[in-house]
Design a protein around this motif. Structure first.
Motif, short mmCIF file in Angstrom:
data_model
loop_
_atom_site.label_atom_id
_atom_site.label_comp_id
_atom_site.label_asym_id
_atom_site.label_seq_id
_atom_site.Cartn_x
_atom_site.Cartn_y
_atom_site.Cartn_z
N ILE A 289 0.57 -1.10 0.08
CA ILE A 289 -0.01 -0.17 0.05
C ILE A 289 0.78 1.17 -0.02
O ILE A 289 0.49 2.33 -0.30
CB ILE A 289 -1.01 0.05 1.22
N HIS A 290 2.25 1.07 0.35
CA HIS A 290 2.83 2.10 0.37
C HIS A 290 4.21 2.19 -0.93
O HIS A 290 5.30 2.30 -0.68
CB HIS A 290 3.72 2.51 1.59
N SER A 291 3.48 1.66 -1.89
CA SER A 291 4.54 1.20 -3.10
C SER A 291 5.41 2.32 -3.66
O SER A 291 4.82 3.54 -4.01
CB SER A 291 3.37 0.86 -4.25
N THR A 292 6.50 2.18 -3.69
CA THR A 292 7.53 3.01 -4.24
C THR A 292 7.51 3.08 -5.71
O THR A 292 7.60 4.27 -6.34
CB THR A 292 8.95 2.32 -3.83
N VAL A 293 7.14 2.07 -6.19
CA VAL A 293 6.99 1.99 -7.90
C VAL A 293 5.59 2.78 -8.16
O VAL A 293 5.77 3.66 -9.07
CB VAL A 293 6.54 0.51 -8.39
N ARG A 294 4.51 2.86 -7.46
CA ARG A 294 3.40 3.68 -7.63
C ARG A 294 3.87 5.21 -7.57
O ARG A 294 3.51 5.86 -8.30
CB ARG A 294 2.25 3.26 -6.70
N ARG A 295 4.48 5.53 -6.48
CA ARG A 295 4.86 6.64 -6.27
C ARG A 295 5.86 7.23 -7.38
O ARG A 295 5.77 8.57 -7.81
CB ARG A 295 5.96 6.94 -5.09
N LEU A 296 6.78 6.28 -7.86
CA LEU A 296 7.69 6.85 -8.81
C LEU A 296 7.08 7.16 -10.26
O LEU A 296 7.44 8.00 -10.97
CB LEU A 296 8.97 5.78 -9.24
N ALA A 297 6.16 6.15 -10.66
CA ALA A 297 5.59 6.14 -11.90
C ALA A 297 3.88 6.83 -11.97
O ALA A 297 3.78 7.21 -13.01
CB ALA A 297 5.21 4.71 -12.29
N PHE A 298 3.36 6.95 -11.05
CA PHE A 298 2.05 7.27 -10.79
C PHE A 298 1.63 8.69 -9.91
O PHE A 298 0.48 9.31 -10.18
CB PHE A 298 1.14 6.35 -10.26
N GLY A 299 2.76 8.98 -9.17
CA GLY A 299 2.66 10.22 -8.55
C GLY A 299 2.66 9.94 -6.96
O GLY A 299 2.77 8.84 -6.54
N PRO A 300 2.58 10.93 -6.02
CA PRO A 300 3.06 10.83 -4.71
C PRO A 300 1.75 10.06 -3.86
O PRO A 300 0.50 10.00 -4.40
CB PRO A 300 2.59 12.32 -4.24
N GLU A 301 2.01 9.45 -2.90
CA GLU A 301 1.07 8.34 -2.04
C GLU A 301 -0.28 9.03 -1.78
O GLU A 301 -1.36 8.51 -1.87
CB GLU A 301 1.89 7.95 -0.95
N GLU A 302 -0.08 10.41 -1.42
CA GLU A 302 -1.33 11.04 -0.85
C GLU A 302 -2.32 11.11 -2.02
O GLU A 302 -3.52 11.46 -1.95
CB GLU A 302 -0.92 12.24 -0.33
N ASP A 303 -1.91 11.00 -3.24
CA ASP A 303 -2.85 11.17 -4.39
C ASP A 303 -3.78 9.85 -4.57
O ASP A 303 -4.57 9.75 -5.23
CB ASP A 303 -2.11 11.37 -5.78
N HIS A 304 -3.21 8.75 -4.08
CA HIS A 304 -3.81 7.55 -4.00
C HIS A 304 -4.21 6.52 -2.95
O HIS A 304 -4.78 5.67 -2.81
CB HIS A 304 -2.70 6.36 -4.84
N VAL A 305 -3.92 6.97 -1.61
CA VAL A 305 -3.95 6.24 -0.44
C VAL A 305 -5.05 7.11 0.67
O VAL A 305 -4.52 8.30 0.71
CB VAL A 305 -2.66 5.96 0.07
N SER A 306 -5.99 6.68 1.35
CA SER A 306 -6.95 7.20 1.99
C SER A 306 -6.73 6.72 3.39
O SER A 306 -6.81 5.50 3.53
CB SER A 306 -8.23 7.22 1.45
N HIS A 307 -6.63 7.44 4.44
CA HIS A 307 -6.59 6.95 5.79
C HIS A 307 -7.93 6.79 6.11
O HIS A 307 -9.01 7.50 6.06
CB HIS A 307 -6.11 8.11 6.58
N LEU A 308 -8.07 5.41 6.99
CA LEU A 308 -9.60 5.16 7.05
C LEU A 308 -9.79 5.32 8.58
O LEU A 308 -10.83 4.63 9.10
CB LEU A 308 -9.71 3.71 6.76
N GLY A 309 -8.96 6.09 9.31
CA GLY A 309 -9.38 6.50 10.74
C GLY A 309 -8.77 5.41 11.79
O GLY A 309 -9.13 5.65 13.01
N TYR A 310 -7.90 4.59 11.35
CA TYR A 310 -7.46 3.58 12.60
C TYR A 310 -6.10 3.34 12.33
O TYR A 310 -5.72 3.45 11.14
CB TYR A 310 -8.13 2.32 12.58
N TYR A 311 -5.36 2.77 13.13
CA TYR A 311 -4.13 2.18 13.15
C TYR A 311 -4.12 0.71 13.58
O TYR A 311 -4.98 0.56 14.63
CB TYR A 311 -3.21 3.05 13.75
#
Length: 418
Positions: free
Chosen positions: A161-183
């Motif tokens: 879910i914290h993909s480096t390949v996605r960040r490098l090829a598709f853009g920053p993580e905050e554009d693709h990952v949503s926090h669901l309110g828990y840890y």
């Protein structure tokens, strides 16, 4: 007329040696590709929570891989869940099949089985990671943290879910990952509570503290904590900071929580992360494609393990079917899998609220409703239906019997990229 043929797609770099990566490498090798898996960790990651498979799609792919006999041999037998009050009195008991599906195995054991299954045709590179991707007319030039570079025909991001390949090829993580309110956090500890099978846990509003038995070593156990919180700012690579966050979140709770928190001091294997979901508008861009949690993941409760195994089968099969046309293969893969993956992923949206309801009333309501067998059975049937709603073609992979490795047989080399 001169016909210009596209160069054959042979070499595929897969980032991530969790579940999706080794599963994809296995199938790519079966289809004659030359997969290389790069993993930041120095070796396969042991331990982790148990993971499960349920429904016909999961079991069909495992059967076609020839893995079912081995997984049945190492399965846990399921993990019943018991929720208790501060005095240890049972408030809710959930049977093994609720969390364990039809086959439940330790995550580390599953990763090892997938790794060994595909090793003869896969090159593994541990202790390194991708730092840059540059698409060229013939492939993707990949720079690695070790300072080396290498070109591959395709690159697949199977790095979570914290993909480096996605960040490098598709853009920053905050554009693709949503926090669901828990840890959520897990770690290993001595079985100080003497749990014999499954897990036992205690709730307070917005918090769950639980501990589960190790099905092979009765002297060991695993803690599993969940708490509600807005998105926190912390270093994902600093376990001491994460331990402080856990102490702060669970301070003042009774039951056995202080003893469990005390075990954090010597825990070398803490896993701590947000419960989040990944949503990517398109799973591929040029010669780069995403699979598993990197494409459509949920940290917990989204049937991510089973979805990853199914996706690996389909992606490799579509690449083989499309021969050298990776664009067509990536499109067919996404068209076939997206609705299925998103249906499975939706379960993760409810996981935090189910495990750690935000109010005392919510905790009582969950306990009351799930004490009703008819509702429990209905939820189990729904999960099996969701995990089976995908068409799985026969892609005609090469035989995988001993002595029949066929085209693409490779020596599993372990080391850094040369």
């Amino acid at each position: 007329m001169t016909v210009h043929k596209s160069p054959a797609v042979r070499t595929v770099l897969i980032s991530g040696a969790g579940i999706a990566g080794p599963a994809l490498a296995y199938w790519l090798g079966r289809h004659g590709f030359e997969p290389t898996v790069v993993e930041l960790a120095p070796a396969l990651r042991p331990g982790g929570q148990a993971v499960d498979f349920r429904g016909s799609a999961h079991l069909t792919v495992l059967e076609r891989m020839g893995l079912l006999p081995e997984l049945r041999r190492i399965r846990t037998g399921g993990s019943p869940m018991r929720f208790v009050d501060e005095r240890g009195r049972t408030l809710l008991h959930l049977p093994a099949e609720f969390a364990g599906g039809e086959i439940e195995v330790p995550r580390g054991d599953l990763a090892r089985a997938l790794y060994e299954h595909g090793l003869p045709r896969t090159e593994y590179v541990f202790g390194d990671s991708v730092t840059r991707l540059t698409e060229t007319p013939s492939g993707v030039l990949v720079d690695f943290r070790s300072g080396t570079s290498r070109e591959f025909d395709l690159v697949i991001g199977a790095d979570g879910i914290h993909s480096t390949v996605r960040r490098l090829a598709f853009g920053p993580e905050e554009d693709h990952v949503s926090h669901l309110g828990y840890y959520a956090a897990t770690w290993q500890l001595p079985n100080v509570l003497g749990v014999e099978k499954g897990s036992v846990g205690h709730n307070a509003p917005g918090r769950l503290a639980s501990v589960g038995a190790d099905h092979r070593d009765p002297s060991r156990a695993g803690a599993f904590f969940v708490f509600a919180a807005p998105e926190l700012s912390y270093d994902r690579h600093d376990p001491e900071q994460q331990k402080r966050l856990l102490h702060d979140a669970f301070s003042g709770l009774g039951w056995e929580v202080p003893r469990l928190l005390d075990s954090l001091r010597g825990a070398p294997d803490l896993y701590f992360d947000s419960i989040s979901r990944a949503d990517v508008a398109a799973w591929s861009r040029g010669r780069v494609c995403l699979i598993g949690d990197a494409a459509c993941g949920a940290t917990i409760g989204g049937m991510g393990t089973g979805t990853a195994v199914v996706a690996a089968y389909v992606l490799a099969g579509e690449l083989a079917r499309a021969r050298n046309d990776h664009r067509t293969a990536f499109t067919r893969y996404e068209n076939r899998l997206r609705a299925y993956a998103e249906g499975c992923q939706a379960g993760g949206d409810r996981t935090g609220k189910f495990l750690a309801p935000g109010t005392a009333t919510g905790i009582r309501l969950r306990n009351t409703l799930l004490s009703r067998p008819w509702l429990l059975n209905r939820m189990l049937r729904m999960g099996e239906r969701v995990s089976s709603t995908v068409d799985l073609p026969h892609y005609g992979a090469q035989p995988d019997a001993a002595g029949h490795a066929g085209r693409g047989d490779r020596t599993g080399r372990i080391g850094r990229v040369a």
